[in-house]
Scaffold this motif. Structure first.
Motif, PDB file in Angstrom:
ATOM      1  N   GLU A 144       0.856  -1.187   0.000  1.00  0.00           N
ATOM      2  CA  GLU A 144       0.000   0.000   0.000  1.00  0.00           C
ATOM      3  C   GLU A 144       0.885   1.227   0.000  1.00  0.00           C
ATOM      4  OE1 GLU A 144      -2.577   0.047   3.417  1.00  0.00           O
ATOM      5  OE2 GLU A 144      -3.870  -1.526   2.599  1.00  0.00           O
ATOM      6  N   GLY A 145       0.338   2.328  -0.498  1.00  0.00           N
ATOM      7  CA  GLY A 145       1.087   3.572  -0.499  1.00  0.00           C
ATOM      8  C   GLY A 145       0.219   4.761  -0.863  1.00  0.00           C
ATOM      9  N   LYS A 146       0.859   5.922  -0.855  1.00  0.00           N
ATOM     10  CA  LYS A 146       0.147   7.175  -1.162  1.00  0.00           C
ATOM     11  C   LYS A 146      -0.051   7.379  -2.651  1.00  0.00           C
ATOM     12  CE  LYS A 146       1.715   9.548   2.985  1.00  0.00           C
ATOM     13  NZ  LYS A 146       2.429  10.693   3.531  1.00  0.00           N
ATOM     14  N   THR A 147       0.805   6.727  -3.455  1.00  0.00           N
ATOM     15  CA  THR A 147       0.673   6.824  -4.910  1.00  0.00           C
ATOM     16  C   THR A 147       0.764   5.425  -5.510  1.00  0.00           C
ATOM     17  OG1 THR A 147       3.043   7.021  -5.346  1.00  0.00           O
ATOM     18  CG2 THR A 147       1.843   9.086  -4.897  1.00  0.00           C
ATOM     19  N   GLU A 148       0.257   5.281  -6.707  1.00  0.00           N
ATOM     20  CA  GLU A 148       0.332   3.984  -7.376  1.00  0.00           C
ATOM     21  C   GLU A 148       1.787   3.578  -7.598  1.00  0.00           C
ATOM     22  OE1 GLU A 148      -1.715   1.616 -11.089  1.00  0.00           O
ATOM     23  OE2 GLU A 148      -1.588   3.792 -11.212  1.00  0.00           O
ATOM     24  N   LYS A 149       2.597   4.536  -7.988  1.00  0.00           N
ATOM     25  CA  LYS A 149       4.010   4.267  -8.252  1.00  0.00           C
ATOM     26  C   LYS A 149       4.723   3.784  -6.987  1.00  0.00           C
ATOM     27  CE  LYS A 149       8.055   6.290 -10.443  1.00  0.00           C
ATOM     28  NZ  LYS A 149       8.629   7.446 -11.130  1.00  0.00           N
ATOM     29  N   SER A 150       4.406   4.398  -5.846  1.00  0.00           N
ATOM     30  CA  SER A 150       5.078   3.995  -4.603  1.00  0.00           C
ATOM     31  C   SER A 150       4.699   2.576  -4.192  1.00  0.00           C
ATOM     32  CB  SER A 150       4.768   4.977  -3.470  1.00  0.00           C
ATOM     33  OG  SER A 150       3.431   4.849  -3.036  1.00  0.00           O
ATOM     34  N   THR A 151       3.461   2.178  -4.467  1.00  0.00           N
ATOM     35  CA  THR A 151       3.041   0.811  -4.113  1.00  0.00           C
ATOM     36  C   THR A 151       3.730  -0.214  -4.990  1.00  0.00           C
ATOM     37  OG1 THR A 151       0.968   1.661  -4.986  1.00  0.00           O
ATOM     38  CG2 THR A 151       0.821   0.435  -3.029  1.00  0.00           C
ATOM     39  N   ILE A 152       3.821   0.075  -6.252  1.00  0.00           N
ATOM     40  CA  ILE A 152       4.477  -0.858  -7.176  1.00  0.00           C
ATOM     41  C   ILE A 152       5.955  -1.011  -6.807  1.00  0.00           C
ATOM     42  CG2 ILE A 152       5.189  -1.190  -9.581  1.00  0.00           C
ATOM     43  CD1 ILE A 152       2.472   0.099 -10.365  1.00  0.00           C
ATOM     44  N   SER A 153       6.588   0.092  -6.429  1.00  0.00           N
ATOM     45  CA  SER A 153       8.018   0.033  -6.087  1.00  0.00           C
ATOM     46  C   SER A 153       8.275  -0.750  -4.801  1.00  0.00           C
ATOM     47  CB  SER A 153       8.597   1.443  -5.971  1.00  0.00           C
ATOM     48  OG  SER A 153       8.084   2.091  -4.826  1.00  0.00           O
ATOM     49  N   LYS A 154       7.269  -0.922  -3.965  1.00  0.00           N
ATOM     50  CA  LYS A 154       7.417  -1.693  -2.726  1.00  0.00           C
ATOM     51  C   LYS A 154       7.323  -3.199  -2.956  1.00  0.00           C
ATOM     52  CE  LYS A 154       5.424   1.864   0.247  1.00  0.00           C
ATOM     53  NZ  LYS A 154       4.279   2.189   1.119  1.00  0.00           N
ATOM     54  N   LEU A 155       6.792  -3.605  -4.103  1.00  0.00           N
ATOM     55  CA  LEU A 155       6.679  -5.029  -4.396  1.00  0.00           C
ATOM     56  C   LEU A 155       8.029  -5.590  -4.827  1.00  0.00           C
ATOM     57  CD1 LEU A 155       3.336  -5.036  -6.424  1.00  0.00           C
ATOM     58  CD2 LEU A 155       3.690  -5.943  -4.121  1.00  0.00           C
ATOM     59  N   PRO A 156       8.296  -6.849  -4.506  1.00  0.00           N
ATOM     60  CA  PRO A 156       9.568  -7.434  -4.948  1.00  0.00           C
ATOM     61  C   PRO A 156       9.583  -7.624  -6.462  1.00  0.00           C
ATOM     62  CG  PRO A 156       8.187  -9.088  -3.894  1.00  0.00           C
ATOM     63  CD  PRO A 156       7.477  -7.778  -3.744  1.00  0.00           C
ATOM     64  N   GLU A 157      10.775  -7.752  -7.010  1.00  0.00           N
ATOM     65  CA  GLU A 157      10.957  -7.993  -8.447  1.00  0.00           C
ATOM     66  C   GLU A 157      10.284  -9.310  -8.817  1.00  0.00           C
ATOM     67  OE1 GLU A 157      11.970  -7.429 -12.250  1.00  0.00           O
ATOM     68  OE2 GLU A 157      12.521  -5.982 -10.688  1.00  0.00           O
ATOM     69  N   LEU A 158       9.428  -9.291  -9.818  1.00  0.00           N
ATOM     70  CA  LEU A 158       8.639 -10.459 -10.185  1.00  0.00           C
ATOM     71  C   LEU A 158       9.502 -11.654 -10.566  1.00  0.00           C
ATOM     72  CD1 LEU A 158       5.791 -11.553 -10.484  1.00  0.00           C
ATOM     73  CD2 LEU A 158       5.787 -10.716 -12.834  1.00  0.00           C
ATOM     74  N   SER A 159      10.544 -11.437 -11.345  1.00  0.00           N
ATOM     75  CA  SER A 159      11.381 -12.562 -11.766  1.00  0.00           C
ATOM     76  C   SER A 159      12.050 -13.231 -10.565  1.00  0.00           C
ATOM     77  CB  SER A 159      12.428 -12.113 -12.784  1.00  0.00           C
ATOM     78  OG  SER A 159      13.276 -11.137 -12.224  1.00  0.00           O
ATOM     79  N   THR A 160      12.428 -12.454  -9.568  1.00  0.00           N
ATOM     80  CA  THR A 160      13.046 -13.002  -8.359  1.00  0.00           C
ATOM     81  C   THR A 160      12.045 -13.820  -7.560  1.00  0.00           C
ATOM     82  OG1 THR A 160      14.561 -11.130  -8.250  1.00  0.00           O
ATOM     83  CG2 THR A 160      14.275 -12.397  -6.233  1.00  0.00           C
ATOM     84  N   THR A 161      10.832 -13.314  -7.417  1.00  0.00           N
ATOM     85  CA  THR A 161       9.827 -14.038  -6.641  1.00  0.00           C
ATOM     86  C   THR A 161       9.435 -15.354  -7.325  1.00  0.00           C
ATOM     87  OG1 THR A 161       8.002 -12.802  -7.650  1.00  0.00           O
ATOM     88  CG2 THR A 161       8.892 -11.944  -5.602  1.00  0.00           C
ATOM     89  N   ILE A 162       9.347 -15.343  -8.634  1.00  0.00           N
ATOM     90  CA  ILE A 162       9.032 -16.566  -9.379  1.00  0.00           C
ATOM     91  C   ILE A 162      10.164 -17.573  -9.204  1.00  0.00           C
ATOM     92  CG2 ILE A 162       8.761 -17.555 -11.692  1.00  0.00           C
ATOM     93  CD1 ILE A 162       7.356 -14.893 -12.458  1.00  0.00           C
ATOM     94  N   ALA A 163      11.392 -17.119  -9.352  1.00  0.00           N
ATOM     95  CA  ALA A 163      12.553 -18.009  -9.208  1.00  0.00           C
ATOM     96  C   ALA A 163      12.606 -18.610  -7.802  1.00  0.00           C
ATOM     97  CB  ALA A 163      13.838 -17.248  -9.521  1.00  0.00           C
ATOM     98  N   ASP A 164      12.384 -17.789  -6.797  1.00  0.00           N
ATOM     99  CA  ASP A 164      12.411 -18.276  -5.413  1.00  0.00           C
ATOM    100  C   ASP A 164      11.321 -19.316  -5.166  1.00  0.00           C
ATOM    101  OD1 ASP A 164      14.533 -16.569  -4.908  1.00  0.00           O
ATOM    102  OD2 ASP A 164      13.340 -15.101  -3.794  1.00  0.00           O
ATOM    103  N   ALA A 165      10.121 -19.047  -5.663  1.00  0.00           N
ATOM    104  CA  ALA A 165       8.999 -19.972  -5.458  1.00  0.00           C
ATOM    105  C   ALA A 165       9.249 -21.302  -6.166  1.00  0.00           C
ATOM    106  CB  ALA A 165       7.700 -19.335  -5.938  1.00  0.00           C
ATOM    107  N   ALA A 166       9.782 -21.261  -7.374  1.00  0.00           N
ATOM    108  CA  ALA A 166      10.061 -22.484  -8.132  1.00  0.00           C
ATOM    109  C   ALA A 166      11.155 -23.309  -7.452  1.00  0.00           C
ATOM    110  CB  ALA A 166      10.465 -22.146  -9.563  1.00  0.00           C
ATOM    111  N   TYR A 167      12.208 -22.649  -7.025  1.00  0.00           N
ATOM    112  CA  TYR A 167      13.311 -23.330  -6.352  1.00  0.00           C
ATOM    113  C   TYR A 167      12.822 -23.993  -5.061  1.00  0.00           C
ATOM    114  CZ  TYR A 167      18.117 -24.064  -4.738  1.00  0.00           C
ATOM    115  OH  TYR A 167      19.290 -24.628  -4.323  1.00  0.00           O
ATOM    116  N   TYR A 168      12.002 -23.272  -4.313  1.00  0.00           N
ATOM    117  CA  TYR A 168      11.443 -23.789  -3.061  1.00  0.00           C
ATOM    118  C   TYR A 168      10.599 -25.034  -3.312  1.00  0.00           C
ATOM    119  CZ  TYR A 168       8.584 -24.034   1.154  1.00  0.00           C
ATOM    120  OH  TYR A 168       7.942 -24.471   2.284  1.00  0.00           O
TER     121      TYR A 168
END
Length: 181
Positions: A144-168
Motif C-alpha cells: 500500500e502507499g500514497k501513490t500507485e508508483k510507490s506501491t508498485i516500487s514496494k513489491l519485490p521484483e517479479l522474476s526473483t519471486t518466481i525463481a524463489d517460489a520455483a526453487y522452493y
C-alpha cells in the motif's frame, strides 16, 4: 481496480521448472543420504498430462535412463504449472477523530503466485513407483502507499519471486524423499 494475469508464459514455465529441478537436486546433495545425484538435462520427457499427472513412464524407459546414468532410482517432474495474477487499485479511507475526520486515498497492489509441482520417484531395481507427490504453494505479495508508483516500487521484483517460489518447490520434494532431523 486493475487486474491481470501473467500465466502460461512458456519461457517462464520452462525456466521455472528448471529451477524447481535445481532446487530438488541441491537439497538432495546437501543431505548425507545420497552419495550422488545426477541432473539429466538432455532428455525431453514432456507429456500431455495437462492439469494432472501424466501416465507413468514405461519401465523400459526408466530402466534405460537409469542404466545409462548408472543410478538405482529416477525422479521426474511430471507436472509443473505456474500461475501469476496481479491486481491493484485505490480506495478512500477515513482517518481521525469523529469531529475531525478526513478522507484520504490509498493505493494498493497485490501479486499472487501459485506453483504446482508433481513429482514421481521410480525405483528401477524393483520396478515400483516409490512416491508420487503433488506440491502446491501460493505466495502473495501486497503493498500500500500514497501513490500507485510507490506501491508498485514496494513489491519485490517479479522474476526473483518466481525463481524463489520455483526453487522452493523443488527443495520441498528433496525434503520429502530425504527428510533430515
Amino acid at each position: 481496480s486493475t487486474e491481470g494475469s501473467l500465466s502460461d508464459g512458456i519461457t517462464v514455465d520452462q525456466d521455472s521448472s528448471a529451477l524447481c529441478i535445481t532446487g530438488a537436486i541441491n537439497q538432495l546433495l546437501a543431505l548425507p543420504r545420497f552419495t550422488e545425484v545426477k541432473g539429466i538435462t538432455d532428455l525431453d520427457l514432456r507429456s500431455t498430462g495437462a492439469g494432472g499427472f501424466s501416465d507413468p513412464l514405461p519401465w523400459s524407459t526408466v530402466d534405460s535412463i537409469c542404466s545409462v546414468a548408472k543410478v538405482d532410482a529416477l525422479a521426474t517432474l511430471d507436472l509443473f504449472d505456474l500461475d501469476i495474477s496481479y491486481s491493484g487499485g485505490s480506495e478512500i479511507r477515513v482517518a481521525g477523530a469523529e469531529e475531525y475526520q478526513i478522507d484520504y486515498k490509498v493505493w494498493w497492489n497485490e501479486i499472487n503466485i501459485i506453483i504446482i509441482a508433481g513429482w514421481r520417484l521410480y525405483d528401477a531395481v524393483n520396478n515400483i513407483i516409490i512416491d508420487q507427490f503433488l506440491f502446491t504453494d501460493k505466495v502473495t505479495y501486497y503493498s500500500e502507499g500514497k501513490t500507485e508508483k510507490s506501491t508498485i516500487s514496494k513489491l519485490p521484483e517479479l522474476s526473483t519471486t518466481i525463481a524463489d517460489a520455483a526453487y522452493y518447490a523443488g527443495e520441498e520434494f528433496g525434503f520429502r524423499i530425504s527428510p533430515s532431523w
